[in-house]
Enzyme design. Structure first.
Site, short mmCIF file in Angstrom:
data_model
loop_
_atom_site.label_atom_id
_atom_site.label_comp_id
_atom_site.label_asym_id
_atom_site.label_seq_id
_atom_site.Cartn_x
_atom_site.Cartn_y
_atom_site.Cartn_z
N ALA A 61 0.79 -1.18 -0.13
CA ALA A 61 0.09 0.05 0.20
C ALA A 61 0.82 1.09 0.04
CB ALA A 61 -0.81 0.08 1.27
N HIS A 62 1.89 1.17 -0.84
CA HIS A 62 2.58 2.46 -1.13
C HIS A 62 3.34 2.38 -2.46
CE1 HIS A 62 5.63 -0.41 0.99
NE2 HIS A 62 6.35 -0.04 -0.05
N ALA A 63 3.92 3.61 -2.70
CA ALA A 63 5.06 3.47 -4.01
C ALA A 63 6.23 4.01 -3.45
CB ALA A 63 4.27 4.38 -5.04
#
Ligand code: TYD
Length: 144
Positions: free
Chosen positions: A55-57
């Site tokens: 749930a991130h980049a």
């Protein structure tokens, strides 16, 4: 600068030696196996059923994600397209280019997610807010 999307990411078949009756062995070596040199290794384990990770980049980080044990699904998102990869082989790794959102879900019992990363840990390289990610994709020169 290159523009990376989910179709720039793929499963890499790793070197495997599994003709040995004692079991199997897979090798990742700087300079030959991956398009980047590995500066950091970390792994996720003991993940409770139903939990998701990621749930991130990352702005610049390149990664190889390996199901060292068990199975899970990685969904990559470039702001326009999503692509899901089911990982369940320790001799395969998902090569993830920079600038992509990732969600890791559906961990099997006992799954170990090993990540080989191109850089040491840097909290400033993370984008953890999806709206910020969409904005980043619209403004970052690598994504235009
Ligand atoms: P986090 O990035 O939230 O894990 P996930 O891959 O599931 O998104 O990281 C969890 C915690 O671990 C957070 O407090 C940051 C810390 N951490 C490090 O200190 N070094 C690292 O290399 C990584 C990946 C995480």
């Amino acid at each position: 600068m290159a523009q990376y999307n989910v179709f720039d990411c793929s499963i890499i078949e790793l070197d495997k030696h599994h003709e040995d009756r004692r079991g199997n062995l897979t090798v990742v070596e700087n300079g030959t196996t991956l398009p980047f040199d590995v500066k950091r290794v970390y792994y996720l384990y003991d993940i409770p059923g139903g939990e998701g990770r990621g749930a991130h980049a990352h702005r610049d980080l390149e990664q190889l994600i390996v199901a060292a044990s068990g199975a899970f699904t990685v969904t990559l998102d470039d702001g326009k397209c999503k692509r899901s990869f089911f990982l369940n082989r320790p001799y395969q790794g998902l090569y993830v280019k920079p600038g992509l959102w990732r969600d890791l879900v559906d961990f099997s019992s006992g799954a170990v997610c090993m990540v080989l990363a191109s850089e040491v840990y840097d909290p400033a390289d993370y984008i953890r807010d999806y709206h910020e990610f969409v904005e980043f994709r619209q403004t970052d020169e690598k994504c235009l």
